[in-house]
Enzyme design. Structure first.
Site, PDB file in Angstrom:
ATOM      1  CG  ASP A   7     -50.396  36.409 -65.810  1.00  0.00           C
ATOM      2  OD1 ASP A   7     -51.475  36.012 -66.275  1.00  0.00           O
ATOM      3  OD2 ASP A   7     -50.109  36.327 -64.597  1.00  0.00           O
ATOM      4  CD  GLU A  68     -54.102  33.834 -67.976  1.00  0.00           C
ATOM      5  OE1 GLU A  68     -52.987  33.588 -67.494  1.00  0.00           O
ATOM      6  OE2 GLU A  68     -55.123  34.015 -67.295  1.00  0.00           O
ATOM      7  CG  ASP A 141     -48.691  38.083 -61.082  1.00  0.00           C
ATOM      8  OD1 ASP A 141     -49.912  38.123 -61.254  1.00  0.00           O
ATOM      9  OD2 ASP A 141     -48.162  38.036 -59.956  1.00  0.00           O
TER      10      ASP A 141
END
EC number: 3.1.21.10
Lengths: 177, 177
Positions: A7, A68, A141
């Site tokens: 992330d 991501e 996260d």
């Protein structure tokens, strides 16, 4: 399949390693956050992200890195840092010949909660349940990185079938030209 | 001062090396473009940008790398690739301990043409004149990279004075605490 989920972020870059196959219980191998100081020079922060990702690749030797997919539409203030951190993660993986897969935030949410509009708490709760953890990983996260890895393991069979179909299609077009 | 200017991009990343000091005629040492194939995987393109930038750093050993500051507001379709390529350029420089300077497109245009609203042709014409070249460097990304390097050489004295003033101010605040 062993997947490192990333992330991306400059201040906090979530990382999580999940092993398993679609349809079977999954195993978390590691989870954490690569942090860089907000007052450091941008170049030095990117070097720190690189060192952190390299350590995770060295320790866990993932077969795939799932990152991501960053969009420029929203979160204008932080999107550049996110794009830059994701570039470093993709670079580290590609340099080692590890395939990089990108998943959008809504694909990840839909994969682990059933809806692309789930909030952070819902994603954290499902990651905790799916990986049979004692408590939701903190910060968010870190949980998001695990969710990315889970999403990739579950989506990979469908993606591979699509890629094979596209490759076959391209090959058949090549033959008729 | 020897500066490598980088106009970041995934398809075409402009690079140009200029040597000189403010107030004296400048010398171009090299100019070119690092290209990556649009149909390659994103991770592999970032690796290709890294290899290209590393070659320019090896060949010219610049003291500073000047990179265009990327904004997320405009050119939404290409801004992510630009941000990712700029991250790789900053990473390569910082990894070697080379200072990275960021300049906005309007700072660069204003430095070489006198107006922040100059067009590509005007920037190319001034770069050609300032570096005493026979013709404007092509493509425009290459000329923009040279303009970034020129901008840095001319702005650096003022920036250094500001940084020194800020450092003195921080030090004096530290003493009175």
């Amino acid at each position: 399949m062993r997947v490192l989920g990333v992330d991306p972020g400059l201040t906090r870059c979530g990382v999580g390693v999940v092993e398993g196959v679609a349809g079977r219980p999954l195993t978390m191998l590691g989870v954490g956050v690569v942090r860089t100081p907000a007052d450091a020079e941008l170049g030095d922060r990117l070097v720190a992200v690189e060192q952190g990702i390299e350590e995770w690749l060295d320790t866990y030797r993932p077969e795939v890195v799932a990152v991501e997919r960053v969009f420029s539409q929203h979160n204008v203030s932080t999107v550049m840092g996110t794009a830059q951190a994701s570039a470093v993660a993709m670079l580290c993986a590609a340099r080692r010949g590890i395939p990089v897969a990108l998943h959008t935030p809504s694909e990840v949410k839909a994969a682990v909660t059933g809806t692309g509009r789930a909030d952070k708490a819902q994603v954290g709760a499902m990651v905790t349940r799916l990986l049979r953890l004692a408590a939701p990983p903190k910060p968010a996260d870190a949980a998001d990185a695990l969710a990315l890895a889970i999403c990739h393991i579950w989506r990979a069979p469908a993606q591979n079938r699509l890629q094979q179909a596209a490759a076959l299609h391209a090959a058949s077009k090549g033959r008729t030209r």
